[in-house]
Design an enzyme around this catalytic site. Structure first.
Site, PDB file in Angstrom:
ATOM      1  CG  HIS A 230      -1.873   1.248   2.434  1.00 14.67           C
ATOM      2  ND1 HIS A 230      -2.651   1.102   3.555  1.00 14.67           N
ATOM      3  CD2 HIS A 230      -0.739   1.867   2.860  1.00 14.67           C
ATOM      4  CE1 HIS A 230      -2.017   1.592   4.604  1.00 14.67           C
ATOM      5  NE2 HIS A 230      -0.855   2.065   4.198  1.00 14.67           N
ATOM      6  CE1 TYR A 242      -1.456   6.107   5.620  1.00 13.02           C
ATOM      7  CE2 TYR A 242      -3.423   4.961   4.878  1.00 13.02           C
ATOM      8  CZ  TYR A 242      -2.339   5.040   5.715  1.00 13.02           C
ATOM      9  OH  TYR A 242      -2.124   4.066   6.659  1.00 13.02           O
ATOM     10  NE  ARG A 296      -6.491   1.851   8.472  1.00 12.41           N
ATOM     11  CZ  ARG A 296      -5.314   2.282   8.068  1.00 12.41           C
ATOM     12  NH1 ARG A 296      -4.930   2.051   6.815  1.00 12.41           N
ATOM     13  NH2 ARG A 296      -4.501   2.927   8.894  1.00 12.41           N
TER      14      ARG A 296
END
Length: 816
Positions: A230, A242, A296
């Site tokens: 991202h 990720y 996040r």
């Protein structure tokens, strides 16, 4: 006639070759199919009464309407299908039963008839297919034979992402973790379906994903071996989230294709090994990832999945297996085992404005940002409190669970190391979608490291309407057993009517919080606060704090949600104009040990100004400086001074005969430079170094990396003391000669020193070997033989000319 026979022979040869290739392909497909099947299979039993007549399951909660809103809707439906498939292959009443085959088909027919959808694209492209592929692999052969319509429907669903258009999109803009997740189930589908064309495309895609990304904002492995995802608004650390999915995809491919023609090439294997050794190994401590790596949200399975991927890599017997095994052994020890970190030292991840330090049983990180990078993001309703995660948080871990212990109840304006307005917790923080708006606006952010110690700093400039308008120069100085944090020129424009503070730490309160309260020791309890306080020290949860600027300290213990939080901070007032702070952190010390540190401080804060922040440890003979502008800084004792011709982060380390200069460009690729010129006191020799005897000043030109993606990386230059060098050369030219032979000596063999001592003496002799630069490269204690000879090994000596010294006598010898 002969020509005809030649053509016939060629046709036969080609036919045999084609048959051989087909046989090899068929054999490899069968091998890979067996591996995929075994990956998903396992003994199971399943009660079919759990299935409703329409194919749904009683224990699954289905959405009332579609699309579901970022929940994945009925994804557990696929979990039930996996259990049916496993039961179908388990010996017993359910084994290969048509009843179970029909139940599986009924479950799939419900899905196709209902066609669930979700507002998050991820479920259709990644989440659902990766859940479905497990049962499909187990059922495929029997479905193809007995239920071909269902089989074809499943293949069509699973191959949804592999159109020529989407394949080209993946090639042009590979999405690291997400692309590997797609390739995993496409690969399994192709193997089951015998689709060699798609399998070759998947192999090519996997190969393309194992590389060092050189472009500014690309997902995947970066040159510093951190992992990006991202990156639309700046490079974003994401190894613990990720990244572990990326590892899972690559490890899956390697294990399935091992030993086949589709196996990962050696150069790609090396990159994957290095990702673990030079990246992953630095990001975790005591069985948890650094919170900076979580993106996040905190995921509970990141560490475990990473360990599993490392085990899979070790199983492939790759060239660096021994090092990987050492890392695995450390990662799989009990979390509370009091073992030293497998890596100890310091590393600057220059592509991410991120410094990591592993000390003896503690772990610390600093996360800065710039227009090149972002902090942890907000997305999909997660990470709503991540606004300040790119503002210089300085996490210090001893137990490893410091963040998890308070995650749900912590005050996110009180991240350790961060300067922020103390608004009520009920006031929502700005979100940072894909990191946007959560990074510092100034491009100065970087650090220097020699692998043992290091320093990092940035010119913090945050401007978010309604929340913060603040600038400050901030730096962190990492030494083996302590950290020094400096802040200066703190300025804010605010109409919030709340104080700005720099948090030293915020942790769970455990009845262990002692502070110096205006010269008197105090012990804080829940519900108590002391502010403003003049204080020289605090001790909290086995970490000691020394306050160099000892005014306006805040100490507090309050209950937030279900957690009692302890807080230490500097209070800069409602309208900071030229505020400063300076403090040291001593991990893993008792209160008594902290008192010794405070009474005999091991370092000196030499400068804390807007121009330069500098800390020196005279005992270690290490000086670290963050130069925000070109300039000169005088150093304490006999260390002289340090000067640079441009903004830079520099460390000097003195040894007996040498000076090691480490330097880095804190603007990285934003403002690339060819070199940094450093001046120091004393006469030194080395590459691109000039010494001026009249001023006793040496100038060294430290070359910066030429590749743009390596701008910001530390460069270490070693210099020799010119006095030592000249004395060594003089010794070689004028000293009493030794008899040494043969010369030249072949590297790896021995040479002989004849008559090394007076006849009749048999004591061992100390033999020293020096390079012509004056560096001692070997020292051995050797006993003479009956012929009064000393046999000296040249193992480890590079070809060149050396000076040999023994018993006050010297000789030159050539090694070739």
């Amino acid at each position: 006639m002969i020509q005809r026979y030649k053509k016939a022979f060629l046709l036969v040869f080609l036919s045999l070759a084609a048959l051989s290739a087909q046989a090899q392909t068929a054999a490899e497909l069968e091998t890979m199919y067996t591996r995929v099947f075994n990956t998903y299979n396992g003994p199971a039993g399943y009660d079919l009464s759990n299935q409703n007549a329409d194919g749904t399951f009683k224990n699954v909660v289905y959405p009332a309407a579609y699309p579901s809103d970022k929940t994945g809707g009925p994804r557990p439906h696929f979990t039930e299908m996996v259990e049916i498939a496993r039961a179908y292959h388990t010996q017993g009443p359910s084994y290969k039963s048509d009843e179970y085959l029909d139940a599986y088909c009924k479950a799939w027919n419900w899905w196709t008839a209902t066609n669930p959808t979700d507002t998050n694209w991820w479920y259709r492209s990644i989440g659902w297919p990766n859940s479905l592929i497990q049962s499909f692999v187990l059922m495929a052969k029997d479905l193809k034979e007995k239920r071909p319509t269902v089989y074809n429907s499943l293949v069509s669903f699973l191959m949804f992402e592999w159109t020529p258009e989407k394949l080209e999109e993946y090639k042009q803009e590979p999405d690291a973790a997400n692309t590997t997740e797609v390739c995993k189930y496409i690969m399994a589908t192709a193997i089951v379906n015998g689709d060699t064309k798609t399998l070759a495309e998947v192999a090519e895609m996997f190969y393309s994903l194992i590389k060092i990304e050189k472009e500014d904002r690309t997902n995947g492995i970066q040159p510093d071996f951190a992992f990006n995802q991202h990156t639309g608004n700046g490079r974003q650390l994401y190894m613990g989230n990720y990244g572990k999915e990326y590892l899972g995809g690559i490890s899956y491919y390697m294990s399935i294709t091992s030993g086949t023609s589709l196996a990962v090439p050696a150069d790609k294997v090396k990159i994957y090994e290095d990702l673990f050794l030079h990246g992953v190994a630095w990001f975790m401590y005591r069985n948890v990832y650094d919170y900076n790596q979580m993106g996040r949200r905190i995921l509970g399975d990141g560490y475990e999945k990473t360990v599993a991927c490392l085990a899979a890599l070790i199983n492939e017997n790759t060239p660096q297996k021994a090092k990987l095994q050492e890392l695995y052994n450390w990662m799989t020890r009990p979390a509370d085992a009091n073992q030293l970190n497998v890596l100890r030292g310091n590393k600057m991840f220059w592509r991410h404005d991120y410094m990591v330090h592993k000390g003896t049983n503690y772990y610390a990180t600093t996360r800065m940002t710039s227009p090149r990078t972002v902090g942890n993001e907000s997305a999909n309703g997660e990470g709503l409190n991540n606004f300040y995660t790119g503002s210089g948080p300085n996490y210090v871990y001893i137990t490893g669970t410091e963040i998890q212990d308070i995650y749900d109840d912590m005050n996110w304006r009180r991240l350790p190391g961060v300067t922020a307005p103390q608004r009520p917790m009920s006031v929502a923080l700005p979100t940072v979608p894909i990191g946007k708006g959560g990074n510092s606006l100034n491009p100065f952010a970087g650090g220097v490291s020699d692998g043992r110690t290091g320093a990092a700093g940035f010119m913090y400039n945050m401007n978010k309407s309604g929340e913060i308008r603040l600038s400050a120069n901030k730096s962190w100085f990492y030494f083996p057993d302590y950290i020094v944090a400096l802040g200066t020129d703190i300025k804010a424009v605010s109409g919030l009517n709340v104080p700005f503070t720099t948090t030293v730490n915020q942790v769970k309160y455990t009845n262990n919080f002692y502070v110096d309260n205006n010269g008197q020791e105090a012990s804080l309890v829940n519900g108590q606060s002391l502010a403003p306080v003049t204080s020289n020290w605090a001790h909290l949860n086995n970490i000691g704090y020394q306050f160099i600027n000892n005014q306006k300290l805040n100490f507090e213990v309050q209950t937030s949600g279900n957690t009692q939080l302890a807080w230490i901070a500097f209070n800069h007032g409602n309208f900071p104009a030229a505020e400063k702070y300076a403090y040291a952190i001593y991990p893993n010390v008792t209160k008594e040990q902290l008192a010794q540190k405070v009474s005999s401080t091991p370092f000196e804060v030499v400068s804390n100004t807007a121009s330069v922040q500098c800390v020196v440890d005279q005992n270690l003979k290490v000086a670290q400086a963050v130069f925000f502008t070109a300039g000169r800084q005088n150093l304490p004792g006999d260390l002289g001074f340090l000067e640079t011709d441009q903004p830079a982060v520099i460390q000097l380390r003195w040894t007996n005969d040498s000076l090691y200069v480490a330097a880095a460009n804190p603007f990285c690729e934003t403002m690339p430079v060819a070199s940094i010129t450093v001046k120091v006191k004393g006469l030194y020799v080395g590459e691109q170094t000039t010494a001026e005897p009249s001023t006793q000043v040496s100038t060294v030109v430290v070359p910066m990396p030429s590749a743009i993606e390596f701008q910001g990386q530390s460069v270490l230059v070693g210099l020799r003391n010119a006095t030592v060098l000249s004395s060594t050369q003089e010794m070689a030219e004028k000293g009493t000669a030794l008899l040494v032979y043969p010369s030249p000596a072949v590297s790896g063999t021995q040479f002989i020193i004849q008559n090394a001592q007076a006849a009749g003496r048999k004591e061992p002799q100390k033999v020293r070997i020096y390079s012509l630069a004056g560096l001692k490269v070997q020292e051995t204690l050797v006993k003479p033989n009956q012929e009064n000879q000393l046999h000296i090994s040249t193992a480890g000596l590079a070809p060149g000319l050396y000076v040999v010294s023994c018993e006050g006598r010297v000789a030159k010898i050539v090694v070739q």
